[in-house]
Design a protein around this motif. Sequence first.
Motif, PDB file in Angstrom:
ATOM      1  N   PRO A 101      16.278  24.422  12.222  1.00 18.29           N
ATOM      2  CA  PRO A 101      16.819  23.062  12.067  1.00 18.29           C
ATOM      3  C   PRO A 101      17.954  22.984  11.067  1.00 18.29           C
ATOM      4  CG  PRO A 101      14.433  22.990  12.127  1.00 18.29           C
ATOM      5  CD  PRO A 101      14.811  24.440  12.089  1.00 18.29           C
ATOM      6  N   ILE A 102      17.817  23.687   9.946  1.00 17.28           N
ATOM      7  CA  ILE A 102      18.856  23.580   8.924  1.00 17.28           C
ATOM      8  C   ILE A 102      20.104  24.343   9.341  1.00 17.28           C
ATOM      9  CG2 ILE A 102      19.392  24.282   6.552  1.00 17.28           C
ATOM     10  CD1 ILE A 102      16.585  23.241   5.830  1.00 17.28           C
ATOM     11  N   GLU A 105      21.861  21.916  11.550  1.00 14.35           N
ATOM     12  CA  GLU A 105      22.505  20.831  10.814  1.00 14.35           C
ATOM     13  C   GLU A 105      23.771  21.322  10.108  1.00 14.35           C
ATOM     14  OE1 GLU A 105      21.533  17.896  11.301  1.00 14.35           O
ATOM     15  OE2 GLU A 105      19.500  18.219  12.055  1.00 14.35           O
ATOM     16  N   LEU A 106      23.696  22.522   9.523  1.00 11.25           N
ATOM     17  CA  LEU A 106      24.869  23.021   8.798  1.00 11.25           C
ATOM     18  C   LEU A 106      26.004  23.374   9.759  1.00 11.25           C
ATOM     19  CD1 LEU A 106      23.274  25.111   5.934  1.00 11.25           C
ATOM     20  CD2 LEU A 106      24.384  22.899   5.806  1.00 11.25           C
ATOM     21  N   ILE A 108      26.687  21.785  12.509  1.00 13.29           N
ATOM     22  CA  ILE A 108      27.304  20.503  12.826  1.00 13.29           C
ATOM     23  C   ILE A 108      28.120  19.984  11.640  1.00 13.29           C
ATOM     24  CG2 ILE A 108      26.832  18.088  13.408  1.00 13.29           C
ATOM     25  CD1 ILE A 108      26.103  19.734  15.720  1.00 13.29           C
ATOM     26  N   LEU A 109      27.528  20.078  10.457  1.00 12.18           N
ATOM     27  CA  LEU A 109      28.195  19.519   9.271  1.00 12.18           C
ATOM     28  C   LEU A 109      29.527  20.216   9.016  1.00 12.18           C
ATOM     29  CD1 LEU A 109      27.844  17.517   6.918  1.00 12.18           C
ATOM     30  CD2 LEU A 109      26.921  19.400   5.585  1.00 12.18           C
TER      31      LEU A 109
ATOM     32  N   TRP C 169      14.052  19.728   6.134  1.00 15.59           N
ATOM     33  CA  TRP C 169      14.888  19.583   7.351  1.00 15.59           C
ATOM     34  C   TRP C 169      15.400  18.156   7.421  1.00 15.59           C
ATOM     35  CZ3 TRP C 169      10.713  21.694  11.251  1.00 15.59           C
ATOM     36  CH2 TRP C 169      10.393  23.011  10.900  1.00 15.59           C
ATOM     37  N   PHE C 172      18.378  17.497   5.239  1.00 18.78           N
ATOM     38  CA  PHE C 172      19.615  18.004   5.828  1.00 18.78           C
ATOM     39  C   PHE C 172      20.007  17.179   7.052  1.00 18.78           C
ATOM     40  CE2 PHE C 172      18.923  21.393   3.002  1.00 18.78           C
ATOM     41  CZ  PHE C 172      20.129  22.048   2.870  1.00 18.78           C
ATOM     42  N   ALA C 173      19.025  16.823   7.876  1.00 15.63           N
ATOM     43  CA  ALA C 173      19.338  16.099   9.097  1.00 15.63           C
ATOM     44  C   ALA C 173      19.927  14.734   8.764  1.00 15.63           C
ATOM     45  CB  ALA C 173      18.089  15.948   9.952  1.00 15.63           C
ATOM     46  N   THR C 176      23.368  15.008   6.937  1.00 14.71           N
ATOM     47  CA  THR C 176      24.414  15.421   7.880  1.00 14.71           C
ATOM     48  C   THR C 176      24.750  14.266   8.821  1.00 14.71           C
ATOM     49  OG1 THR C 176      23.632  17.696   7.822  1.00 14.71           O
ATOM     50  CG2 THR C 176      25.010  17.088   9.676  1.00 14.71           C
TER      51      THR C 176
END
Lengths: 505, 225, 462
Positions: A101-102, A105-106, A108-109, C169, C172-173, C176
């Motif tokens: 998951p992280i 997210e990273l 995408i970020l 998570w 971060f989710a 972001t």
Amino acid sequence: MSNNTKQFAVLAEYETVDEILSAAVKVRDAGYAKWDCYTPMPVHGLDDAMGVEQTRLPWFTLCAGITGGSLGVLMQWWMNAVDYPFITSGKPDWSLPANIPIVFELTILFSALTTFFAMWIMNNLPRWYSPLSRVKRFARATDDRFFLAIETADPLFDASATESLLRETGAHAIESVEDPDESPTPPIWLKHSLLIAGTGLLIPLMIIAYARFNTQEAPRVHLVPDMDFQEKYKAQNPSPLFEDGRAARAQLAGTFAFEDDHLILEDPGYYTGKDEGGDYLAEVPIEVTREFLERGRQRYAINCAVCHGYDGVGDGTVNQRAQSLQTAGWIPPSNLHQAYIAAQPKGQLFESITMGIRNMPGYKSAITTEDRWAIVAYLEALQGTQEAGARQLWGAAPSVEEVSPSDEDPLVAKGRELHTTKTCIACHSLDGTTLVSGSFLGLAGSERKLTDGTAVVADEAYLHESIMDPNAKIVEGYVPGLMVIPPISDDEREALVAFILSLKQ
Amino acid sequence: MSLYQFPRWTDVIRPLLGVTALGAPVYLVLLFYYGASPNTLAVGYEPTQPVPFSHAVHAGELGMDCRYCHNTVDKAAHAAIPPIATCLNCHGDGEIGKGRIHLESEKLAPLREAAEGGEPLAWVRVHDLADYAYFNHSAHVNKGVSCVECHGRVDQMEVVRQVEPLSMGWCLDCHRDPAPRLRPLDQITNLGWAPEDGRSREEVGRELMEKYNVHPKQDCSTCHR
Amino acid sequence: MSNGEIASAELDNIIDPPALVQGKADLATITETVSRVAEHKPPKAWYIGFAMALGVLGMLGMAVLYLIATGVGVWGNNQPVAWGWPIVNFVFWVGIGHAGTLISAVLYLFRQGWRTGINRFSEAMTIFAVICAGLFPAIHVGRIWVIYWVFPIPNQMAMWPQFRSPLLWDVFAVSTYFTVSLLFWYMGLVPDLATLRDRSKTKIRRLMYGIFALGWTGANRQWHRYERAYLLLAALATPLVLSVHSVVSFDFAVSQLPGWHTTIFPPYFVAGAIFSGFAMVVTLAVPARALFGLRDLITLRHLELMNKVIMATGMLVGYAYAMEFFMAWYSGNKYEGFAFVNRAFGPYAWAYWIMVTCNVITPQIYWFKKARRSIPIMFVVSIFVNIGMWFERFVITVTSLNRDFLPSSWNYFSPTVIDWATLIGSFGLFFTLFLLFCRFLPQVAIAEVKTQTPHAHSHSAH
């Protein structure tokens, strides 16, 4: 603003999408390079009409995404599996699924931030000043009109030819865009405020540098103080609850520590050094092992060596220091190799350490009972190593018994015994040597010069007085308070005086 | 109608924007990294004590063992500040304590006052961990961690000061790699000790880890209990 | 215009009336309609609303200050309901915050032209809802100043976050999602800010709009990269918006508590988020379009389309409710079974049936076209859905915890006054931000709406 201007571009205005599209095609076909169309919204087909090349922006996004994802994996792996491994429910340090998951997210970020900022940078924005904004009609570029501007910087630009080309495209209006012909100098207030801000930013850094390279009286700064100081008492904290202001409570009189009970009940001598009859224990009441002796040596080094010296001859660093300071009333520590000490029963040595003796303070509270016994045990080993040396130093008296004549007056003999057991011997030798104080040899009948300038003869009365009240008459070269009043009975004093008188020369 | 226009010089300051955008995070990181570091906030704390006791003289020059005064350090969590009686062993006046060194000294006046039944001496604590951190002195000094590892060369300090950050990260540094911080138990209070045979401390420390069974824990409840 | 485009335009006409922009739909009118709101004094209702919102925001401020000064003990959270009010509110607000990016990004990728009327509006709503959501995890730690522990920042403790925890998570989710939503929203705003800049009559307005418009001139070479970046952000935001509530659902689903430990949670949560998000957009759009004269841009057709989405996602959510019960029975796990019987018939049965009524039954009215196009009905239904979705989170969180494995520790969760003040106060924060947005920023994406008018298209073959 100065009136000196030079032309920046030629601006043409159109009213519909169709007009700007056909104009764009014409300008493109004429081969111009530095020109653009200005529209209130993105116009479909204008890119083709102008011949704008596809932007490379998506490649930046892709690279950023890959970077973000890889960094996400690396970061989590390094932080959770290498630098600070978390042990959770017996799971492995590193297992990718839980980290997906992280990583996502990273990815995408990073992609989004890169897309956003790269787009503005590639568009050369922000750029608040534009010569076009000097043209009033251009304000409608963000409303309902369409514009086309060809810049003078274009190699094909020619004032009349370019203008007639634009006229051919059917522009509703054509206007020259002027740009002031001067260097764009920022105003002085901007420079000043930047200077002030820059200096201001240095101040925190200077404070930090000062704090790092200097010592402070002020206690440490607690940025997040919560729970650093809790409402609880720790060892040696003060407390307003008790009269003496201490949180720690002293042991109540008549009680003893729980873990010691079996010893104190079964073997009171362990604590006092004396048996039930009041006689000193001859031996250490604990099995003397090598470890026990080592412990004794260590504790001796910590507690005793400062005065008695590591070798026990009584010349520790504290003694040296006191001597060099010429401390009035300083009584040098005993040489532990003296025969009378070597001859003492272990219980007596233990008692001396526990309660103190003469000017030595008691170490009952500083050293545990067992450790005091360990020191006693070690002392025997220490004395053993130095016996030869001790005989040289204290040659005449290796043993109390040896020098005692067998035909002595019983009173004198008792006095001789007391001289050792009551430890007069520590300061007053019998062979004329000056230890802490004068020797008893030849003392009786001699003339003593006193500090007040007078002189007295050391007769029987003088000796009695000096034992009972050592400070009554002070001999020259000595200070009051040097000698403690010995804890002896009148009979014992009689015997001691008789003994001293017997040493008359 | 003269509307406000962004002046031309805004073009010139655009690089400043870039510098600010890149410089501000760097500045803030530096500011917090150095500003919030215990090396800035805690190290160098050197309070004035009620009596100017010199460790340099006592522990250094006279070579007194740390444990002469701090005698609970090897059997308790807390390394005790000695009672006044310990001072009086050497600095008494014959009645309330037996030694007479510096009997007349002004500097020792608070000590004698306290000894005569006044308030206890309020020594100022230099090394103070947060109350939620459990630290046991005996567990460390009995496993080969010398005083000097946390307190520095106290035997050379006229006035004691904090020389180590005493932060959690700093504790963990050693708990993760104790070997270079270990020394033989009989040298534990010898602050200037170094391996004699030319071996590295790392090497000596590895042996001592085996010998003393040193396996420092790193889980939360080791210190936060 | 190519034949394909004509065909698609005609097809659109057949399926639905084309009136995405009604009234006099030339470019200047669109500019004027939207800009007017930001340029003139707002109606009285705005002032009343803003004053009320500010007051409620003040209450939030006091509740939070009191919480921080005192500790989380001021809340009703206690064993066994250790996760109570804050996470309910957090999930509620994050869910609300889904509509904006969904409308902007997903509908953009699907070329749904009708999004242009409402995307700006709902993006703003998304951002403010995520701000409200972020408030709860931040303050629930009690000692808010150590919140930086959840980020991987080098620190003197030499500690790193636990990346295998779904709570991280979530950090971060949500962060972001907030960042990307903000970038997306701001990027869309820039051309419209330039419009406002060029229309402004005073120096201060020109300066403020000008600074944030970044000097946008509408040059086509810039539009080109801008459009590409917009597409890329939409493509990035689409999986993101689906992931956010999936990750939020992991907070529950990854645990091993009956009632939480379910694989259906991620899709169920995402459907619920879209459901509640669209409902909130309708709740806000209905009064806003009336108040600010935006009826021609946010048309009845927009609202009807949203109501269709609400009905569809409402039925998805209903399906999930049913499936949870089915799985509880079908699994044969008696703890799971108990959790659901307790949910529907236990001490919180009232909450459960409020949830079912609001979320499953009420939207069924949208089977009727009249209801879909009725302003009063859609306003009421959207508020019912908002209430129902708040109760859904309450039911999931509280009913799964209040009767745990040890009957002696069963307890009934009741919120405290501070709990209520925080929940109500979060609405104050939301509406304060939203009303400020309505007052000073273009509520409708001017440039994007223009692309949906005939004026934006070529009418001659070239």
